[in-house]
Design an enzyme around this catalytic site. Structure first.
Site, PDB file in Angstrom:
ATOM      1  CG  HIS A  28       6.963  -3.936  -5.778  1.00 40.95           C
ATOM      2  ND1 HIS A  28       5.607  -4.031  -5.989  1.00 40.95           N
ATOM      3  CD2 HIS A  28       7.201  -2.609  -5.555  1.00 40.95           C
ATOM      4  CE1 HIS A  28       5.053  -2.848  -5.899  1.00 40.95           C
ATOM      5  NE2 HIS A  28       5.980  -1.975  -5.635  1.00 40.95           N
ATOM      6  CB  CYS A  47       5.961   1.753  -9.731  1.00 35.24           C
ATOM      7  SG  CYS A  47       5.099   2.715  -8.482  1.00 35.24           S
ATOM      8  CG  HIS A  53       9.581   1.079  -5.363  1.00 34.37           C
ATOM      9  ND1 HIS A  53       9.450   0.615  -6.663  1.00 34.37           N
ATOM     10  CD2 HIS A  53       8.324   1.041  -4.836  1.00 34.37           C
ATOM     11  CE1 HIS A  53       8.182   0.339  -6.900  1.00 34.37           C
ATOM     12  NE2 HIS A  53       7.468   0.572  -5.807  1.00 34.37           N
ATOM     13  CG  HIS A  55       5.339  -0.398  -1.327  1.00 32.84           C
ATOM     14  ND1 HIS A  55       4.888   0.899  -1.425  1.00 32.84           N
ATOM     15  CD2 HIS A  55       5.609  -0.796  -2.588  1.00 32.84           C
ATOM     16  CE1 HIS A  55       4.882   1.259  -2.696  1.00 32.84           C
ATOM     17  NE2 HIS A  55       5.318   0.251  -3.429  1.00 32.84           N
ATOM     18  CG  ASP A  93       8.968  -9.347   6.964  1.00 30.24           C
ATOM     19  OD1 ASP A  93       8.762  -8.202   6.510  1.00 30.24           O
ATOM     20  OD2 ASP A  93       9.399  -9.556   8.117  1.00 30.24           O
ATOM     21  CG  HIS A  94      12.932  -7.700   6.060  1.00 24.89           C
ATOM     22  ND1 HIS A  94      11.799  -7.682   6.846  1.00 24.89           N
ATOM     23  CD2 HIS A  94      13.672  -6.645   6.473  1.00 24.89           C
ATOM     24  CE1 HIS A  94      11.868  -6.676   7.695  1.00 24.89           C
ATOM     25  NE2 HIS A  94      13.000  -6.025   7.487  1.00 24.89           N
ATOM     26  CD  GLU A 138       1.798  -1.106  -3.677  1.00 23.51           C
ATOM     27  OE1 GLU A 138       2.170  -2.197  -4.127  1.00 23.51           O
ATOM     28  OE2 GLU A 138       1.377  -0.184  -4.403  1.00 23.51           O
TER      29      GLU A 138
END
Ligand code: NI
Length: 149
Positions: A28, A47, A53, A55, A93-94, A138
């Site tokens: 994100h 961020c 980047h 998480h 996811d991914h 997170e």
């Protein structure tokens, strides 16, 4: 009382909360398009990195309800796992939360905003239980919670 009838009456049937934890990885970038690039950089610092980047998120889904007399469950946790997997995890996811996820469209993907978006997706899928609380980790140190008021 007939033989085999549970000793709870309907009015005293205990309400219990059960929780399932699932994991996903996603990218994100925190950015508010209503602010200038400089304001975004000052507010979100690293961020706000334009090239994203990632998480390793952990999502805890808590469902409350009465104990079903036949099963002894509020909701079968393997069923809850399948619901969350299908409705949320498979869609995030991914993925890149800023650009890939329909239910995050137009949302600045802070943990706070992600957890509320997940609530709106999941809320109608856990009947006859009710969504009680979502906790989204997170990082190892930071989590947010959204609860039924
Ligand atoms: Ni981040």
């Amino acid at each position: 009382m007939p033989r085999g009838t549970p000793s709870f009456s309907i009015t005293t049937m205990p309400t219990v909360t059960v929780t399932r934890r699932l994991r996903f990885n996603a990218a994100h970038r925190l950015h508010n398009p209503a602010l200038s690039d400089q304001e975004n950089a000052d507010l979100f610092e690293k961020c706000n990195n334009p090239n994203w980047h990632g998480h390793n998120y952990v999502l805890e889904v808590a469902v409350e309800g009465p104990i079903d007399e036949r099963t002894g469950y509020v909701i079968d946790l393997s069923v809850l796992k399948s619901i969350v997997q299908h409705e949320v995890i498979d869609r995030v996811d991914h993925r890149n939360l800023n650009v890939d996820v329909e239910f995050m469209r137009g949302v600045n993907p802070t943990a706070e905003n992600i957890v509320v978006a997940c609530w709106r997706v999941l809320e109608r899928h856990v009947a006859p239980g009710r969504l009680r609380r979502l906790r989204l980790w997170e990082t190892e140190n930071n989590y947010v919670e959204y609860e039924r008021g």
